[in-house]
Enzyme design. Sequence first.
Site, PDB file in Angstrom:
ATOM      1  N   GLY A   1      14.285  61.072  21.810  1.00 43.87           N
ATOM      2  CA  GLY A   1      13.784  59.744  21.143  1.00 43.87           C
ATOM      3  C   GLY A   1      14.739  58.894  20.369  1.00 43.87           C
ATOM      4  O   GLY A   1      14.727  57.803  20.624  1.00 43.87           O
TER       5      GLY A   1
ATOM      6  N   ASN B   1      17.001  65.632  26.245  1.00 43.97           N
ATOM      7  CA  ASN B   1      17.184  66.864  26.200  1.00 43.97           C
ATOM      8  C   ASN B   1      15.643  67.642  26.160  1.00 43.97           C
ATOM      9  O   ASN B   1      15.501  68.834  25.893  1.00 43.97           O
ATOM     10  CB  ASN B   1      17.940  67.523  24.901  1.00 43.97           C
ATOM     11  CG  ASN B   1      17.379  67.151  23.514  1.00 43.97           C
ATOM     12  OD1 ASN B   1      16.580  66.053  23.426  1.00 43.97           O
ATOM     13  ND2 ASN B   1      17.482  68.048  22.508  1.00 43.97           N
ATOM     14  N   GLU B   2      14.741  66.750  26.247  1.00 47.58           N
ATOM     15  CA  GLU B   2      13.200  67.356  26.306  1.00 47.58           C
ATOM     16  C   GLU B   2      13.097  68.545  27.057  1.00 47.58           C
ATOM     17  O   GLU B   2      12.455  69.531  26.555  1.00 47.58           O
ATOM     18  CB  GLU B   2      12.352  66.300  26.860  1.00 47.58           C
ATOM     19  CG  GLU B   2      11.884  65.125  26.000  1.00 47.58           C
ATOM     20  CD  GLU B   2      12.921  64.099  25.868  1.00 47.58           C
ATOM     21  OE1 GLU B   2      14.249  64.316  26.374  1.00 47.58           O
ATOM     22  OE2 GLU B   2      12.761  63.306  25.246  1.00 47.58           O
TER      23      GLU B   2
ATOM     24  N   LEU C   1      11.961  62.432  18.179  1.00 45.69           N
ATOM     25  CA  LEU C   1      10.603  62.436  17.595  1.00 45.69           C
ATOM     26  C   LEU C   1      10.506  63.527  16.604  1.00 45.69           C
ATOM     27  O   LEU C   1      11.300  64.535  16.766  1.00 45.69           O
ATOM     28  CB  LEU C   1       9.472  62.768  18.858  1.00 45.69           C
ATOM     29  CG  LEU C   1       9.381  61.687  19.851  1.00 45.69           C
ATOM     30  CD1 LEU C   1       8.311  61.889  20.662  1.00 45.69           C
ATOM     31  CD2 LEU C   1       9.552  60.428  19.266  1.00 45.69           C
TER      32      LEU C   1
HETATM   33  C1  LIG Z   1       3.397  64.401  28.515  1.00 47.84           C
HETATM   34  C2  LIG Z   1       4.106  65.047  27.384  1.00 47.84           C
HETATM   35  C3  LIG Z   1       5.399  64.633  26.887  1.00 47.84           C
HETATM   36  C4  LIG Z   1       5.800  65.105  25.690  1.00 47.84           C
HETATM   37  C5  LIG Z   1       7.156  64.439  25.487  1.00 47.84           C
HETATM   38  C6  LIG Z   1       7.635  64.763  24.066  1.00 47.84           C
HETATM   39  C7  LIG Z   1       8.801  63.994  23.689  1.00 47.84           C
HETATM   40  C8  LIG Z   1       9.788  64.188  22.878  1.00 47.84           C
HETATM   41  C9  LIG Z   1      11.063  63.415  22.498  1.00 47.84           C
HETATM   42  C10 LIG Z   1      11.752  64.121  21.325  1.00 47.84           C
HETATM   43  O1  LIG Z   1      12.380  63.220  20.721  1.00 47.84           O
HETATM   44  S1  LIG Z   1      11.640  65.839  20.761  1.00 47.84           S
HETATM   45  C11 LIG Z   1      12.716  65.750  19.901  1.00 47.84           C
HETATM   46  C12 LIG Z   1      14.178  66.054  20.286  1.00 47.84           C
HETATM   47  N1  LIG Z   1      15.241  66.528  19.214  1.00 47.84           N
HETATM   48  C13 LIG Z   1      16.061  67.372  18.895  1.00 47.84           C
HETATM   49  O2  LIG Z   1      15.998  68.355  19.959  1.00 47.84           O
HETATM   50  C14 LIG Z   1      16.801  67.414  17.878  1.00 47.84           C
HETATM   51  C15 LIG Z   1      16.568  68.710  17.121  1.00 47.84           C
HETATM   52  N2  LIG Z   1      17.410  68.778  16.080  1.00 47.84           N
HETATM   53  C16 LIG Z   1      18.884  68.929  15.876  1.00 47.84           C
HETATM   54  O3  LIG Z   1      19.373  69.190  16.945  1.00 47.84           O
HETATM   55  C17 LIG Z   1      19.630  69.204  14.801  1.00 47.84           C
HETATM   56  O4  LIG Z   1      18.886  69.249  13.752  1.00 47.84           O
HETATM   57  C18 LIG Z   1      20.572  67.702  14.608  1.00 47.84           C
HETATM   58  C19 LIG Z   1      19.645  66.567  14.780  1.00 47.84           C
HETATM   59  C20 LIG Z   1      21.857  67.888  15.507  1.00 47.84           C
HETATM   60  C21 LIG Z   1      20.922  67.685  13.310  1.00 47.84           C
HETATM   61  O5  LIG Z   1      21.722  68.885  12.896  1.00 47.84           O
HETATM   62  P1  LIG Z   1      22.057  69.411  11.296  1.00 47.84           P
HETATM   63  O6  LIG Z   1      22.730  70.648  11.373  1.00 47.84           O
HETATM   64  O7  LIG Z   1      22.840  68.184  10.742  1.00 47.84           O
HETATM   65  O8  LIG Z   1      20.785  69.436  10.697  1.00 47.84           O
HETATM   66  P2  LIG Z   1      19.366  70.641  10.617  1.00 47.84           P
HETATM   67  O9  LIG Z   1      19.702  71.546   9.634  1.00 47.84           O
HETATM   68  O10 LIG Z   1      19.449  70.918  12.194  1.00 47.84           O
HETATM   69  O11 LIG Z   1      18.220  69.838  10.540  1.00 47.84           O
HETATM   70  C22 LIG Z   1      17.927  69.509   9.024  1.00 47.84           C
HETATM   71  C23 LIG Z   1      16.318  69.620   9.065  1.00 47.84           C
HETATM   72  O12 LIG Z   1      15.832  68.640   9.576  1.00 47.84           O
HETATM   73  C24 LIG Z   1      15.006  69.254  10.620  1.00 47.84           C
HETATM   74  N3  LIG Z   1      14.745  68.618  11.943  1.00 47.84           N
HETATM   75  C25 LIG Z   1      15.921  68.448  12.742  1.00 47.84           C
HETATM   76  N4  LIG Z   1      15.587  67.736  13.720  1.00 47.84           N
HETATM   77  C26 LIG Z   1      14.195  67.618  13.718  1.00 47.84           C
HETATM   78  C27 LIG Z   1      13.174  66.850  14.467  1.00 47.84           C
HETATM   79  N5  LIG Z   1      13.346  66.227  15.554  1.00 47.84           N
HETATM   80  N6  LIG Z   1      11.758  66.812  13.967  1.00 47.84           N
HETATM   81  C28 LIG Z   1      11.662  67.438  12.764  1.00 47.84           C
HETATM   82  N7  LIG Z   1      12.595  68.093  12.011  1.00 47.84           N
HETATM   83  C29 LIG Z   1      13.801  67.944  12.375  1.00 47.84           C
HETATM   84  C30 LIG Z   1      15.217  70.811  10.722  1.00 47.84           C
HETATM   85  O13 LIG Z   1      14.446  71.722  11.146  1.00 47.84           O
HETATM   86  C31 LIG Z   1      15.844  70.823   9.413  1.00 47.84           C
HETATM   87  O14 LIG Z   1      14.641  70.988   8.403  1.00 47.84           O
HETATM   88  P3  LIG Z   1      14.791  72.310   7.117  1.00 47.84           P
HETATM   89  O15 LIG Z   1      13.521  72.278   6.602  1.00 47.84           O
HETATM   90  O16 LIG Z   1      15.986  71.750   6.225  1.00 47.84           O
HETATM   91  O17 LIG Z   1      15.176  73.508   8.064  1.00 47.84           O
END
Ligand SMILES: CCCCCC/C=C/CC(=O)SCCNC(=O)CCNC(=O)[C@H](O)C(C)(C)COP(=O)(O)OP(=O)(O)OC[C@H]1O[C@@H](n2cnc3c(N)ncnc32)[C@H](O)[C@@H]1OP(=O)(O)O
Length: 292
Positions: free
Chosen positions: A143, A167-168, A98
């Site tokens: 997600g 990993n939430e 997400l």
């Molecule tokens: C009852 C309430 C219920 C609530 C439940 C809500 C449920 C949520 C489910 C989810 O899916 S939460 C999201 C979980 N995702 C993560 O934890 C992933 C986070 N990202 C990473 O670990 C890394 O970015 C990566 C995917 C391993 C990629 O690494 P890489 O080194 O290739 O790139 P980065 O430099 O880290 O990222 C580039 C750029 O993208 C932005 N970003 C990364 N992930 C997200 C994301 N999920 N959403 C929005 N933006 C994201 C990151 O911040 C970088 O941005 P920048 O502006 O260039 O710094």
Amino acid sequence: MALAAGRAMLMRSGVRLGTQAAARGGNGARRFMNHRVVVEPNTVPGVAVIKFKNPPVNSLTLEFLTEFVICLEKLENDKTFRGVVLTSDCPGIFSAGLDLREMCGKNPAHYAEYWRAVQEMWLKVYLSNLVLVAAINGTSPAGGCLIALSCDYRVLADNPRYRMGLNETLLGLVVPFWFKDTLVNTIGHRASERALQLGLLFPPAEALQLGMVDQVVPEDQVQSTALSVMTQWLAIPDHVRQLTKNMIRKATADHLIKHQEADIQNFINFISRDSIQKSLQVYLENLKQKKH
Ligand SMILES: CCCCCC/C=C/CC(=O)SCCNC(=O)CCNC(=O)[C@H](O)C(C)(C)COP(=O)(O)OP(=O)(O)OC[C@H]1O[C@@H](n2cnc3c(N)ncnc32)[C@H](O)[C@@H]1OP(=O)(O)O
């Protein structure tokens, strides 16, 4: 229903549905291009390949979710397609899950619209009449993992940097019950209990051992393996396979359908809390500073 809502959302956000372009690729196959989702009819008859193309990390933004659901709906309604391979166009990342920015600093109406789009995407994938095979060619937390788990079969690239899991808890979030149900249905109760509480992200060998994926193959064979697996699934007549799939998945999907509005309200209440907003901001900041 989802299609209509999606069209309305795209109109509001200024994306014109008429901009979907069709072109002929080298093999003569028609290739449909949206902004964030690319659909390629493949060399296997009746099979399309959907490539996620929402750089840098294929995060599930509202617009991405809408385009994805519309693509799936179009393929389902086009009787020439019986199966779809889901994969990524972003190197090394299947989907980062997400989009954290959709859940940070917005108003309740936005949270409601976003969460409904997440629900609709899951229902569309989980209950699809098509055979869905995930060709997981990159890391897929939260997600992103949910999308893969909702397919009928998963092929993961053998690269120890590619992690998969829900990993939430590491973000300070409680996993929704239907994420949990999808995982439990795939890897069982005990393994889910540990994986969910600890927010574990598994490398390929462990994901395979747990049954989170069905096959781990060399990176350059992920898509070809997914396509040959598809041939096996398509050998079964659609109507019996679809009825069987529905019988197995219906109760899980119905649980969300029955509680869909309450689940949206629960999400709004939870995500709007100051403490949750703070921990999401810290997580995003840490991502920027590469502390993870
Ligand atoms: C009852 C309430 C219920 C609530 C439940 C809500 C449920 C949520 C489910 C989810 O899916 S939460 C999201 C979980 N995702 C993560 O934890 C992933 C986070 N990202 C990473 O670990 C890394 O970015 C990566 C995917 C391993 C990629 O690494 P890489 O080194 O290739 O790139 P980065 O430099 O880290 O990222 C580039 C750029 O993208 C932005 N970003 C990364 N992930 C997200 C994301 N999920 N959403 C929005 N933006 C994201 C990151 O911040 C970088 O941005 P920048 O502006 O260039 O710094």
